[in-house]
Design a protein around this motif. Structure first.
Motif, PDB file in Angstrom:
ATOM      1  N   GLY A 232     108.412  22.119 -45.206  1.00 24.30           N
ATOM      2  CA  GLY A 232     108.879  21.981 -43.833  1.00 24.30           C
ATOM      3  C   GLY A 232     109.450  23.298 -43.358  1.00 24.30           C
ATOM      4  N   VAL A 233     110.083  23.281 -42.190  1.00 23.85           N
ATOM      5  CA  VAL A 233     110.713  24.483 -41.649  1.00 23.85           C
ATOM      6  C   VAL A 233     112.165  24.485 -42.108  1.00 23.85           C
ATOM      7  CG1 VAL A 233     111.354  25.728 -39.548  1.00 23.85           C
ATOM      8  CG2 VAL A 233     109.180  24.524 -39.667  1.00 23.85           C
ATOM      9  N   CYS A 234     112.469  25.329 -43.077  1.00 26.45           N
ATOM     10  CA  CYS A 234     113.804  25.318 -43.684  1.00 26.45           C
ATOM     11  C   CYS A 234     114.740  26.340 -43.050  1.00 26.45           C
ATOM     12  CB  CYS A 234     113.695  25.559 -45.181  1.00 26.45           C
ATOM     13  SG  CYS A 234     112.673  24.321 -46.025  1.00 26.45           S
ATOM     14  N   ASN A 235     114.205  27.360 -42.428  1.00 24.78           N
ATOM     15  CA  ASN A 235     115.019  28.334 -41.710  1.00 24.78           C
ATOM     16  C   ASN A 235     114.989  27.954 -40.234  1.00 24.78           C
ATOM     17  OD1 ASN A 235     116.562  30.558 -41.135  1.00 24.78           O
ATOM     18  ND2 ASN A 235     114.860  31.999 -41.165  1.00 24.78           N
ATOM     19  N   LEU A 236     115.943  27.117 -39.835  1.00 24.18           N
ATOM     20  CA  LEU A 236     115.879  26.496 -38.513  1.00 24.18           C
ATOM     21  C   LEU A 236     116.155  27.482 -37.387  1.00 24.18           C
ATOM     22  CD1 LEU A 236     117.863  23.196 -39.186  1.00 24.18           C
ATOM     23  CD2 LEU A 236     115.403  23.585 -39.327  1.00 24.18           C
ATOM     24  N   PRO A 237     115.426  27.354 -36.290  1.00 24.08           N
ATOM     25  CA  PRO A 237     115.786  28.139 -35.106  1.00 24.08           C
ATOM     26  C   PRO A 237     117.103  27.637 -34.537  1.00 24.08           C
ATOM     27  CG  PRO A 237     114.026  26.583 -34.584  1.00 24.08           C
ATOM     28  CD  PRO A 237     114.234  26.511 -36.065  1.00 24.08           C
ATOM     29  N   ALA A 238     117.833  28.503 -33.892  1.00 24.88           N
ATOM     30  CA  ALA A 238     119.129  28.130 -33.327  1.00 24.88           C
ATOM     31  C   ALA A 238     118.949  27.183 -32.152  1.00 24.88           C
ATOM     32  CB  ALA A 238     119.872  29.388 -32.878  1.00 24.88           C
ATOM     33  N   THR A 239     119.999  26.396 -31.897  1.00 25.37           N
ATOM     34  CA  THR A 239     119.995  25.535 -30.712  1.00 25.37           C
ATOM     35  C   THR A 239     119.770  26.392 -29.473  1.00 25.37           C
ATOM     36  OG1 THR A 239     121.539  24.020 -31.784  1.00 25.37           O
ATOM     37  CG2 THR A 239     121.340  23.853 -29.407  1.00 25.37           C
ATOM     38  N   GLY A 240     118.906  25.935 -28.594  1.00 26.16           N
ATOM     39  CA  GLY A 240     118.557  26.698 -27.398  1.00 26.16           C
ATOM     40  C   GLY A 240     117.249  27.456 -27.525  1.00 26.16           C
ATOM     41  N   THR A 241     116.766  27.599 -28.772  1.00 26.61           N
ATOM     42  CA  THR A 241     115.487  28.273 -28.992  1.00 26.61           C
ATOM     43  C   THR A 241     114.348  27.404 -28.472  1.00 26.61           C
ATOM     44  OG1 THR A 241     116.354  29.332 -30.980  1.00 26.61           O
ATOM     45  CG2 THR A 241     113.957  29.262 -30.746  1.00 26.61           C
ATOM     46  N   LYS A 242     113.328  28.027 -27.928  1.00 28.03           N
ATOM     47  CA  LYS A 242     112.171  27.300 -27.408  1.00 28.03           C
ATOM     48  C   LYS A 242     111.202  26.958 -28.540  1.00 28.03           C
ATOM     49  CE  LYS A 242     112.905  27.812 -22.816  1.00 28.03           C
ATOM     50  NZ  LYS A 242     112.866  26.756 -21.793  1.00 28.03           N
ATOM     51  N   VAL A 243     110.751  25.705 -28.548  1.00 30.81           N
ATOM     52  CA  VAL A 243     109.680  25.302 -29.458  1.00 30.81           C
ATOM     53  C   VAL A 243     108.481  24.898 -28.619  1.00 30.81           C
ATOM     54  CG1 VAL A 243     111.214  24.600 -31.320  1.00 30.81           C
ATOM     55  CG2 VAL A 243     110.600  22.942 -29.563  1.00 30.81           C
ATOM     56  N   GLY A 244     107.287  24.980 -29.190  1.00 32.22           N
ATOM     57  CA  GLY A 244     106.070  24.735 -28.433  1.00 32.22           C
ATOM     58  C   GLY A 244     105.535  23.330 -28.620  1.00 32.22           C
ATOM     59  N   GLU A 245     104.751  22.879 -27.676  1.00 32.78           N
ATOM     60  CA  GLU A 245     104.090  21.568 -27.740  1.00 32.78           C
ATOM     61  C   GLU A 245     102.594  21.836 -27.849  1.00 32.78           C
ATOM     62  OE1 GLU A 245     102.016  18.445 -27.296  1.00 32.78           O
ATOM     63  OE2 GLU A 245     102.120  19.290 -25.281  1.00 32.78           O
ATOM     64  N   PRO A 246     101.997  21.631 -29.041  1.00 34.94           N
ATOM     65  CA  PRO A 246     100.638  22.110 -29.259  1.00 34.94           C
ATOM     66  C   PRO A 246      99.519  21.172 -28.808  1.00 34.94           C
ATOM     67  CG  PRO A 246     101.514  21.219 -31.271  1.00 34.94           C
ATOM     68  CD  PRO A 246     102.607  21.116 -30.255  1.00 34.94           C
ATOM     69  N   GLY A 247      99.871  19.990 -28.266  1.00 36.89           N
ATOM     70  CA  GLY A 247      98.803  19.088 -27.821  1.00 36.89           C
ATOM     71  C   GLY A 247      98.211  18.287 -28.959  1.00 36.89           C
ATOM     72  N   PHE A 248      96.964  17.860 -28.822  1.00 41.47           N
ATOM     73  CA  PHE A 248      96.337  16.984 -29.812  1.00 41.47           C
ATOM     74  C   PHE A 248      95.956  17.769 -31.055  1.00 41.47           C
ATOM     75  CE2 PHE A 248      92.410  14.789 -31.407  1.00 41.47           C
ATOM     76  CZ  PHE A 248      93.087  13.717 -31.957  1.00 41.47           C
ATOM     77  N   LYS A 249      96.415  17.269 -32.202  1.00 39.06           N
ATOM     78  CA  LYS A 249      96.145  17.956 -33.463  1.00 39.06           C
ATOM     79  C   LYS A 249      95.693  16.931 -34.499  1.00 39.06           C
ATOM     80  CE  LYS A 249      97.342  21.820 -31.664  1.00 39.06           C
ATOM     81  NZ  LYS A 249      96.297  22.787 -31.317  1.00 39.06           N
ATOM     82  N   ALA A 250      94.483  16.456 -34.359  1.00 42.26           N
ATOM     83  CA  ALA A 250      93.975  15.436 -35.277  1.00 42.26           C
ATOM     84  C   ALA A 250      93.951  15.930 -36.713  1.00 42.26           C
ATOM     85  CB  ALA A 250      92.574  15.012 -34.858  1.00 42.26           C
ATOM     86  N   GLY A 251      93.791  17.227 -36.898  1.00 41.71           N
ATOM     87  CA  GLY A 251      93.733  17.784 -38.242  1.00 41.71           C
ATOM     88  C   GLY A 251      95.027  17.632 -39.016  1.00 41.71           C
ATOM     89  N   ALA A 252      96.151  17.321 -38.306  1.00 45.86           N
ATOM     90  CA  ALA A 252      97.424  17.167 -38.991  1.00 45.86           C
ATOM     91  C   ALA A 252      97.575  15.798 -39.631  1.00 45.86           C
ATOM     92  CB  ALA A 252      98.570  17.407 -38.008  1.00 45.86           C
ATOM     93  N   THR A 253      96.688  14.854 -39.304  1.00 46.53           N
ATOM     94  CA  THR A 253      96.809  13.491 -39.818  1.00 46.53           C
ATOM     95  C   THR A 253      96.756  13.454 -41.335  1.00 46.53           C
ATOM     96  OG1 THR A 253      95.841  12.551 -37.815  1.00 46.53           O
ATOM     97  CG2 THR A 253      95.765  11.203 -39.802  1.00 46.53           C
ATOM     98  N   ALA A 254      95.775  14.116 -41.920  1.00 47.88           N
ATOM     99  CA  ALA A 254      95.630  14.104 -43.374  1.00 47.88           C
ATOM    100  C   ALA A 254      96.836  14.753 -44.046  1.00 47.88           C
ATOM    101  CB  ALA A 254      94.347  14.817 -43.781  1.00 47.88           C
ATOM    102  N   ALA A 255      97.368  15.816 -43.442  1.00 45.04           N
ATOM    103  CA  ALA A 255      98.535  16.486 -44.015  1.00 45.04           C
ATOM    104  C   ALA A 255      99.770  15.581 -43.947  1.00 45.04           C
ATOM    105  CB  ALA A 255      98.787  17.801 -43.285  1.00 45.04           C
ATOM    106  N   TRP A 256      99.937  14.870 -42.828  1.00 42.71           N
ATOM    107  CA  TRP A 256     101.045  13.906 -42.690  1.00 42.71           C
ATOM    108  C   TRP A 256     100.972  12.866 -43.809  1.00 42.71           C
ATOM    109  CZ3 TRP A 256     104.954  13.081 -38.849  1.00 42.71           C
ATOM    110  CH2 TRP A 256     105.546  11.821 -38.846  1.00 42.71           C
ATOM    111  N   ASN A 257      99.788  12.382 -44.072  1.00 44.62           N
ATOM    112  CA  ASN A 257      99.613  11.287 -45.031  1.00 44.62           C
ATOM    113  C   ASN A 257      99.836  11.701 -46.487  1.00 44.62           C
ATOM    114  OD1 ASN A 257      99.078   9.734 -42.834  1.00 44.62           O
ATOM    115  ND2 ASN A 257      96.916   9.380 -43.289  1.00 44.62           N
ATOM    116  N   THR A 258      99.786  13.009 -46.764  1.00 46.69           N
ATOM    117  CA  THR A 258     100.054  13.429 -48.146  1.00 46.69           C
ATOM    118  C   THR A 258     101.477  13.072 -48.553  1.00 46.69           C
ATOM    119  OG1 THR A 258     100.759  15.671 -47.463  1.00 46.69           O
ATOM    120  CG2 THR A 258      98.418  15.345 -48.008  1.00 46.69           C
ATOM    121  N   ARG A 259     102.392  13.022 -47.607  1.00 49.08           N
ATOM    122  CA  ARG A 259     103.776  12.691 -47.939  1.00 49.08           C
ATOM    123  C   ARG A 259     103.911  11.228 -48.372  1.00 49.08           C
ATOM    124  NH1 ARG A 259     108.205  16.488 -45.395  1.00 49.08           N
ATOM    125  NH2 ARG A 259     107.022  18.420 -45.325  1.00 49.08           N
ATOM    126  N   PHE A 260     102.889  10.438 -48.099  1.00 51.88           N
ATOM    127  CA  PHE A 260     102.856   9.040 -48.539  1.00 51.88           C
ATOM    128  C   PHE A 260     102.004   8.882 -49.802  1.00 51.88           C
ATOM    129  CE2 PHE A 260     104.067   9.016 -44.162  1.00 51.88           C
ATOM    130  CZ  PHE A 260     104.934   7.946 -44.017  1.00 51.88           C
TER     131      PHE A 260
END
Length: 423
Positions: A232-260
Motif C-alpha cells: 500500500g501507500v505507506c508514506n502518506l501525503p499530508a492533509t490538503g495534498t491533492k489525490v487523483g481520480e483515475p476513472g475506470f480501472k478494470a485491471g485493478a480487480t484481480a489485484a484487489w482480489n489477491t488480498r482475499f
C-alpha cells in the motif's frame, strides 16, 4: 663503610615500599574496572527511570486540559519512581517542580510547571525528565586515596530523556477515497457502516467512494495494481495534498482480489501479492445481510465476523456461498496463516465534487480506517457491480484497528497520538 647486611636491609625496605605502592595501584585499577561497572549499571537503571518519566509525562500533553502540566508531572513522577537503581536496591526520587520540565519546542527552553503561565500551559508539547543520582559509594577505587595527592569521593551519575506525542504507525493506504457527506469530522459516517460503490465502466466507481491514485497525472491502472499487490501507500501525503481520480480501472480487480487469497493463473501468487489472514467474504446478499459491523459484530446467518475469521484463517468460502462470481482458486487456511493484515487499510476522505473540475483531483481532508469486505466480481455479468467497504472510524481514533500496536510512526503517519522518545 657500610656493612653488606645494612645495605641488604635498606634494599629490602625499598622493595617493600615499591611493592606496597604497586599493590595499592593494582587494587585501584581493578577497582576502577569494577566501580565503573557499578556506575554503568546505575546509569542504565536511572536512564530507564528517566525514559519512563518522560513518556508518561508527555502522554498528558494533549493541549486540551488546562491542568495538563500538573497531570503530566504527576504521571511522570509516578512512572519514574516505579523504577529502582543500585542493582534494583534503592528507590528513584523525582523531585516535584524540579526534575520534570516542559517546552513548546524540542530545542527550546525547558521550564518547571510553576514557571509557565496558564496562558502558555496548553502550548507545551515536550516533557523532559532530568534525574541525578549522587552519593554513590565506590567499592575499591577509593583505595587510590592512599597515594599522595589522590582524592576520590562519592560519585554522581545523571540521566535525561525528552518525549512528545507523535502519530502512531498505521496500516498503509489503499487506492480508494471516501466521499465526505459532511464537511466536519466524522464526515457523516458511523463506525461499522457499510459504504457502497458501484463499478461503472464509464465512471470507475460511483457512490460513496472512488478509485484514487496518489501521483495525479502519473498514476493510473498500474499504480493501483502495484498498491494493491504491495503493502500500500505507506508514506502518506499530508492533509490538503491533492489525490487523483483515475476513472475506470478494470485491471485493478484481480489485484484487489489477491488480498482475499484469489489468484488468477499466471498473474500473481502469495509470494508476489500476500493474502490477508482470512479470505472470508462479507456480502449483502448471503453472508452478512445486516450490512453493518462485519468487523466484530454478529449476523443472523451465523457466519463468523472478520475478527473471528481472521483468527481461524478462514479461506474464501466460494462463489455459491458468497453470491459473487470471481476468478481464481481460493487459497488454503495455511496460506492465509502465513499472510498479513491486508484487508484493513486507511484511505483518504475527500470532497468528491472536486473531482468534477478539470484537474480531476481532490484534497485530502482526513484519513479513515476501512475494511475490505469482499473480492470483486470479474467481468461483465459477473454477479453484480456493487462494491462494499466498511468504515471503521478515523485513523487517528485511539481505538482504530488500523493503528499498528500503538507504535510511534513517522511524521506522515495518521494513527492515534502516542508518547515517543525524541531525546
Amino acid at each position: 663503610m657500610q656493612s653488606s647486611l645494612s645495605v641488604k636491609h635498606k634494599q629490602r625496605g625499598a622493595v617493600a615500599v615499591i611493592a606496597a605502592v604497586s599493590l595499592v595501584a593494582l587494587v585501584g585499577f581493578v577497582g576502577l574496572a569494577l566501580d565503573s561497572g557499578q556506575l554503568f549499571v546505575t546509569k542504565t537503571e536511572l536512564q530507564n527511570a528517566a525514559d519512563s518519566c518522560a513518556l508518561s509525562a508527555s502522554a498528558a500533553l494533549t493541549g486540551v486540559n488546562a491542568n495538563q502540566l500538573t497531570i503530566a508531572e504527576n504521571w511522570g513522577r509516578t512512572a519514574g519512581q516505579a523504577n529502582k537503581v543500585g542493582f534494583q536496591s534503592a528507590d528513584v526520587a523525582v523531585v516535584p517542580d524540579q526534575d520534570v520540565t516542559f517546552s513548546e519546542t524540542l530545542n527550546g527552553a525547558y521550564l518547571t510547571k510553576t514557571a509557565i503561565s496558564p496562558a502558555d500551559a496548553l502550548k507545551m508539547k515536550f516533557a523532559k525528565c532530568t534525574l541525578p543520582r549522587s552519593g554513590i559509594q565506590t567499592w575499591f577505587i577509593q583505595v587510590l586515596n592512599l597515594l599522595p595527592g589522590v582524592v576520590i569521593g562519592d560519585q554522581t551519575v545523571n540521566a535525561m530523556a525528552v518525549a512528545t506525542l507523535k502519530p502512531s504507525q498505521t496500516t498503509c493506504a489503499l487506492p480508494v477515497a471516501i466521499c465526505q457527506k459532511s464537511p466536519s469530522a466524522p464526515y457523516g459516517f458511523t463506525k461499522g457502516q457499510w459504504l457502497q460503490g458501484v463499478l461503472d465502466p464509464g465512471e470507475g466507481i460511483t457512490g460513496d467512494f472512488k478509485w484514487v491514485d496518489y501521483t495525479p497525472t502519473a498514476g493510473g491502472t498500474n499504480e493501483l495494481k502495484e498498491i494493491l499487490r504491495g503493502p500500500g501507500v505507506c508514506n502518506l501525503p499530508a492533509t490538503g495534498t491533492k489525490v487523483g481520480e483515475p476513472g475506470f480501472k478494470a485491471g485493478a480487480t484481480a489485484a484487489w482480489n489477491t488480498r482475499f487469497g484469489l489468484y488468477q493463473t499466471g498473474q500473481d501468487s502469495p509470494a508476489t501479492a500476500p493474502p490477508d489472514f482470512t479470505g472470508f467474504a462479507y456480502t449483502e446478499v448471503k453472508s452478512w445481510p445486516e450490512k453493518f459491523n462485519a468487523y466484530e459484530g454478529s449476523s443472523a446467518t451465523g457466519n463468523a465476523n472478520f475478527k473471528s475469521a481472521r483468527g481461524a484463517h478462514s479461506p474464501y468460502q466460494g462463489d455459491s456461498a458468497s453470491g459473487l462470481k470471481t476468478k481464481g482458486t481460493p487459497s488454503s487456511a495455511a496460506t492465509h496463516a502465513a499472510g498479513a493484515d491486508r484487508r484493513l487499510g486507511i484511505i483518504p476522505v475527500v470532497d468528491c465534487d472536486e473531482f468534477s473540475g478539470g484537474s480531476h483531483e481532490a484534497a485530502v481532508k482526513a484519513w479513515a480506517c476501512i475494511l475490505m469486505l469482499h473480492p470483486l466480481n470479474n467481468g461483465a455479468g459477473g454477479g453484480g457491480k456493487d462494491m462494499w467497504i466498511e468504515y471503521l472510524g478515523q485513523s487517528n481514533d485511539p481505538a482504530s484497528p488500523c493503528a499498528t500496536l500503538g507504535l510511534p510512526g513517522s511524521n506522515t503517519s495518521a494513527g492515534p497520538m502516542v508518547p515517543a522518545l525524541v531525546q
